[in-house]
Design a protein around this motif. Sequence first.
Motif, short mmCIF file in Angstrom:
data_model
loop_
_atom_site.label_atom_id
_atom_site.label_comp_id
_atom_site.label_asym_id
_atom_site.label_seq_id
_atom_site.Cartn_x
_atom_site.Cartn_y
_atom_site.Cartn_z
N LEU A 63 6.65 -0.80 -1.12
CA LEU A 63 5.85 -0.52 0.08
C LEU A 63 5.74 -1.75 0.96
O LEU A 63 5.81 -1.67 2.19
N TYR A 64 5.58 -2.92 0.33
CA TYR A 64 5.47 -4.16 1.08
C TYR A 64 6.76 -4.46 1.85
O TYR A 64 6.74 -4.88 3.00
N ALA A 65 7.90 -4.21 1.20
CA ALA A 65 9.18 -4.43 1.85
C ALA A 65 9.34 -3.55 3.08
O ALA A 65 9.81 -3.99 4.13
N GLU A 66 8.90 -2.31 2.97
CA GLU A 66 8.97 -1.40 4.12
C GLU A 66 8.00 -1.83 5.21
O GLU A 66 8.33 -1.80 6.41
N ALA A 67 6.79 -2.27 4.83
CA ALA A 67 5.81 -2.75 5.80
C ALA A 67 6.33 -3.99 6.51
O ALA A 67 6.09 -4.19 7.71
N ARG A 68 7.06 -4.80 5.80
CA ARG A 68 7.65 -6.00 6.40
C ARG A 68 8.72 -5.63 7.43
O ARG A 68 8.80 -6.23 8.50
N ARG A 69 9.54 -4.61 7.08
CA ARG A 69 10.56 -4.15 8.03
C ARG A 69 9.92 -3.60 9.30
O ARG A 69 10.41 -3.79 10.39
N ARG A 70 8.78 -2.90 9.13
CA ARG A 70 8.07 -2.31 10.28
C ARG A 70 7.13 -3.30 10.96
O ARG A 70 6.51 -2.96 11.96
N ARG A 97 -0.26 -7.17 6.17
CA ARG A 97 0.34 -6.52 5.00
C ARG A 97 0.23 -7.36 3.73
O ARG A 97 0.13 -6.82 2.64
N SER A 98 0.20 -8.68 3.86
CA SER A 98 0.17 -9.52 2.67
C SER A 98 -1.15 -9.43 1.91
O SER A 98 -1.19 -9.67 0.72
N LYS A 99 -2.22 -9.05 2.61
CA LYS A 99 -3.53 -8.95 1.95
C LYS A 99 -3.84 -7.54 1.46
O LYS A 99 -4.88 -7.29 0.88
N MET A 100 -2.92 -6.59 1.71
CA MET A 100 -3.17 -5.19 1.34
C MET A 100 -2.74 -4.92 -0.10
O MET A 100 -1.76 -5.50 -0.58
N ASN A 101 -3.46 -4.01 -0.75
CA ASN A 101 -3.03 -3.55 -2.07
C ASN A 101 -2.09 -2.35 -1.89
O ASN A 101 -1.79 -1.95 -0.77
N ARG A 102 -1.65 -1.74 -2.98
CA ARG A 102 -0.68 -0.66 -2.92
C ARG A 102 -1.17 0.52 -2.11
O ARG A 102 -0.46 1.06 -1.26
N ASP A 103 -2.41 0.95 -2.35
CA ASP A 103 -2.96 2.10 -1.64
C ASP A 103 -3.11 1.83 -0.15
O ASP A 103 -2.82 2.71 0.69
#
Length: 158
Positions: A132-139, A144-150
């Motif tokens: 999910l983090y990789a996708e958030a990084r692409r977008r 995003r770095s402080k967010m958990n999985r949910d």
Amino acid sequence: MSPTTVCVADVTILHIRGNPPPVFRLTDRFREDRSMAKQSKAQKDTMERVMHEFEHGELKMRGGRTVKNPKQAIAIGLQEAGASKDRSRSQNRRSLQRTKRKERRGETARAAAEGRRNDPTANPDKKTRAALYAEARRRDIPGRSKMNRDELARALGR
């Protein structure tokens, strides 16, 4: 023929001649013995897992060879459980922590043989935080770095 019983560090090896493999049972026999250190629940669980792996032929040495000697299996179990008398208290604590991390990640032979319960790839809809983090990084999602999985899943609209 009478069974042979050997007690080593809270593990009883019951071996009846001609009927291999030996049967292992964790016992409370040494509770009264003041010379032996009391094992914690985590240490007992680790010893139980190691002996289970040994009984099923899944316990491996560093070189990848299968352990066939019950005394060697007990030595490996004590070392992984952080109950080795040859190591310092801090080394034993680190060994137990390393083993518990390995068990949580499902990197033990028992977890591999029985199937990992907490396997994130088992459910295709539920991606890992890393994915999910990789996708958030692409977008380029901010924070995003402080967010958990949910939170990442919510931000990505999943």
